[in-house]
Scaffold this motif. Structure first.
Motif, PDB file in Angstrom:
ATOM      1  N   GLU A   9       0.834  -1.211   0.000  1.00  0.00           N
ATOM      2  CA  GLU A   9       0.000   0.000   0.000  1.00  0.00           C
ATOM      3  C   GLU A   9       0.862   1.252   0.000  1.00  0.00           C
ATOM      4  N   GLU A  10       1.959   1.219   0.751  1.00  0.00           N
ATOM      5  CA  GLU A  10       2.870   2.369   0.770  1.00  0.00           C
ATOM      6  C   GLU A  10       3.545   2.552  -0.602  1.00  0.00           C
ATOM      7  N   LYS A  12       2.290   1.643  -3.460  1.00  0.00           N
ATOM      8  CA  LYS A  12       1.233   2.160  -4.341  1.00  0.00           C
ATOM      9  C   LYS A  12       1.091   3.668  -4.166  1.00  0.00           C
ATOM     10  N   ALA A  13       1.095   4.145  -2.930  1.00  0.00           N
ATOM     11  CA  ALA A  13       0.979   5.585  -2.660  1.00  0.00           C
ATOM     12  C   ALA A  13       2.179   6.342  -3.227  1.00  0.00           C
ATOM     13  N   ILE A  14       3.369   5.759  -3.120  1.00  0.00           N
ATOM     14  CA  ILE A  14       4.571   6.385  -3.674  1.00  0.00           C
ATOM     15  C   ILE A  14       4.419   6.535  -5.189  1.00  0.00           C
ATOM     16  N   LEU A  15       3.998   5.474  -5.857  1.00  0.00           N
ATOM     17  CA  LEU A  15       3.824   5.522  -7.313  1.00  0.00           C
ATOM     18  C   LEU A  15       2.737   6.518  -7.709  1.00  0.00           C
ATOM     19  N   GLN A  16       1.636   6.522  -6.977  1.00  0.00           N
ATOM     20  CA  GLN A  16       0.534   7.428  -7.298  1.00  0.00           C
ATOM     21  C   GLN A  16       0.943   8.893  -7.169  1.00  0.00           C
ATOM     22  N   SER A  17       1.827   9.187  -6.237  1.00  0.00           N
ATOM     23  CA  SER A  17       2.211  10.575  -5.997  1.00  0.00           C
ATOM     24  C   SER A  17       3.452  10.992  -6.797  1.00  0.00           C
ATOM     25  N   SER A  18       3.946  10.101  -7.633  1.00  0.00           N
ATOM     26  CA  SER A  18       5.179  10.380  -8.378  1.00  0.00           C
ATOM     27  C   SER A  18       4.901  10.626  -9.856  1.00  0.00           C
ATOM     28  N   ASP A  19       5.645  11.591 -10.407  1.00  0.00           N
ATOM     29  CA  ASP A  19       5.538  11.891 -11.827  1.00  0.00           C
ATOM     30  C   ASP A  19       6.882  11.777 -12.539  1.00  0.00           C
ATOM     31  N   THR A  20       7.955  12.210 -11.876  1.00  0.00           N
ATOM     32  CA  THR A  20       9.270  12.300 -12.508  1.00  0.00           C
ATOM     33  C   THR A  20      10.217  11.272 -11.913  1.00  0.00           C
ATOM     34  N   GLY A 120      15.817  11.321   4.514  1.00  0.00           N
ATOM     35  CA  GLY A 120      14.375  11.523   4.445  1.00  0.00           C
ATOM     36  C   GLY A 120      13.691  10.881   3.253  1.00  0.00           C
ATOM     37  N   LEU A 121      14.404  10.030   2.521  1.00  0.00           N
ATOM     38  CA  LEU A 121      13.820   9.379   1.351  1.00  0.00           C
ATOM     39  C   LEU A 121      13.134   8.072   1.721  1.00  0.00           C
ATOM     40  N   ASN A 122      12.096   7.734   0.968  1.00  0.00           N
ATOM     41  CA  ASN A 122      11.570   6.378   0.995  1.00  0.00           C
ATOM     42  C   ASN A 122      12.615   5.504   0.308  1.00  0.00           C
ATOM     43  N   VAL A 123      12.712   4.244   0.710  1.00  0.00           N
ATOM     44  CA  VAL A 123      13.671   3.341   0.084  1.00  0.00           C
ATOM     45  C   VAL A 123      12.969   2.044  -0.286  1.00  0.00           C
ATOM     46  N   ILE A 124      13.170   1.640  -1.537  1.00  0.00           N
ATOM     47  CA  ILE A 124      12.650   0.364  -2.019  1.00  0.00           C
ATOM     48  C   ILE A 124      13.827  -0.341  -2.681  1.00  0.00           C
ATOM     49  N   MET A 125      14.055  -1.597  -2.301  1.00  0.00           N
ATOM     50  CA  MET A 125      15.177  -2.356  -2.859  1.00  0.00           C
ATOM     51  C   MET A 125      14.689  -3.685  -3.405  1.00  0.00           C
ATOM     52  N   ASN A 126      15.430  -4.167  -4.425  1.00  0.00           N
ATOM     53  CA  ASN A 126      15.202  -5.495  -4.981  1.00  0.00           C
ATOM     54  C   ASN A 126      13.763  -5.680  -5.472  1.00  0.00           C
ATOM     55  N   ARG A 127      13.235  -4.632  -6.081  1.00  0.00           N
ATOM     56  CA  ARG A 127      11.899  -4.691  -6.670  1.00  0.00           C
ATOM     57  C   ARG A 127      11.951  -4.005  -8.026  1.00  0.00           C
ATOM     58  N   CYS A 128      11.229  -4.530  -9.001  1.00  0.00           N
ATOM     59  CA  CYS A 128      11.146  -3.910 -10.315  1.00  0.00           C
ATOM     60  C   CYS A 128      10.009  -2.889 -10.307  1.00  0.00           C
ATOM     61  N   ILE A 129      10.339  -1.647 -10.620  1.00  0.00           N
ATOM     62  CA  ILE A 129       9.338  -0.579 -10.602  1.00  0.00           C
ATOM     63  C   ILE A 129       8.223  -0.842 -11.616  1.00  0.00           C
ATOM     64  N   LYS A 130       8.564  -1.415 -12.757  1.00  0.00           N
ATOM     65  CA  LYS A 130       7.558  -1.714 -13.786  1.00  0.00           C
ATOM     66  C   LYS A 130       6.582  -2.782 -13.296  1.00  0.00           C
ATOM     67  N   VAL A 131       7.102  -3.812 -12.670  1.00  0.00           N
ATOM     68  CA  VAL A 131       6.242  -4.879 -12.146  1.00  0.00           C
ATOM     69  C   VAL A 131       5.332  -4.336 -11.048  1.00  0.00           C
ATOM     70  N   GLU A 132       5.915  -3.583 -10.119  1.00  0.00           N
ATOM     71  CA  GLU A 132       5.104  -3.021  -9.025  1.00  0.00           C
ATOM     72  C   GLU A 132       4.021  -2.101  -9.573  1.00  0.00           C
ATOM     73  N   ASP A 133       4.377  -1.246 -10.522  1.00  0.00           N
ATOM     74  CA  ASP A 133       3.398  -0.337 -11.103  1.00  0.00           C
ATOM     75  C   ASP A 133       2.282  -1.117 -11.814  1.00  0.00           C
ATOM     76  N   SER A 134       2.654  -2.166 -12.548  1.00  0.00           N
ATOM     77  CA  SER A 134       1.661  -2.975 -13.265  1.00  0.00           C
ATOM     78  C   SER A 134       0.693  -3.673 -12.322  1.00  0.00           C
ATOM     79  N   ILE A 135       1.220  -4.152 -11.205  1.00  0.00           N
ATOM     80  CA  ILE A 135       0.375  -4.848 -10.217  1.00  0.00           C
ATOM     81  C   ILE A 135      -0.501  -3.872  -9.445  1.00  0.00           C
ATOM     82  N   LEU A 136       0.116  -2.796  -8.964  1.00  0.00           N
ATOM     83  CA  LEU A 136      -0.572  -1.887  -8.041  1.00  0.00           C
ATOM     84  C   LEU A 136      -1.436  -0.840  -8.747  1.00  0.00           C
ATOM     85  N   LEU A 137      -1.052  -0.459  -9.961  1.00  0.00           N
ATOM     86  CA  LEU A 137      -1.797   0.555 -10.712  1.00  0.00           C
ATOM     87  C   LEU A 137      -2.074   0.075 -12.142  1.00  0.00           C
ATOM     88  N   PRO A 138      -2.790  -1.038 -12.290  1.00  0.00           N
ATOM     89  CA  PRO A 138      -2.980  -1.622 -13.632  1.00  0.00           C
ATOM     90  C   PRO A 138      -3.696  -0.672 -14.606  1.00  0.00           C
TER      91      PRO A 138
END
Length: 141
Positions: A9-10, A12-20, A120-138
């Protein structure tokens, strides 16, 4: 204690609030995974900013030699570099005020995570951004 990625869920929120998304290690070779992933994210509506000192433009966007050279804010710094090269990227990402450091699938570096988290950054490791975006924001953002 070992690093743990944010919840789905976190993320998903990161992807939803990101543009660049700055992509460190983005290749100008369409055969490379970094290119395919970035092209797919661009097609979903994200602005992809290449960070590759050996290219002028990639995917129609000006390429920069480093994160510090990018003259506008970044939401996500997506990293396609070997794990041992990630700590300096995390330092740069924190220095420029990026919101999230994302290390692609197969890339993990606890020191980079600590640096980014302390900045102060969020950190995500060992995950494909494309896969996460496809799953969480189809359907897209």
């Amino acid at each position: 204690m070992a690093y743990q990625n944010p919840s789905r869920e976190e993320i998903k929120a990161i992807l939803q609030s990101s543009d660049t998304i700055a992509v460190v290690g983005l290749s100008d070779n369409p055969e490379r995974v970094s290119y395919a992933v970035s092209q797919a994210m661009q097609a979903k509506g994200y602005r992809i900013i290449p960070v590759n000192p050996n290219a002028d433009t990639i995917l129609g966007e000006k390429s920069y030699a480093s994160l510090r050279d990018i003259p506008f804010p970044l939401d996500i710094v997506n990293v396609f570099r070997r794990s041992e090269h990630c700590a300096p990227v995390a330092e740069e990402a924190a220095a420029i005020g990026a919101k999230t450091l994302w290390l692609q699938l197969g890339i993990e570096n606890e020191q980079a995570a600590d640096i980014a988290s302390a900045g102060g950054l969020n950190v995500i490791m060992n995950r494909c951004i494309k896969v996460e975006d496809s799953i969480l924001l189809p359907q897209g953002k």
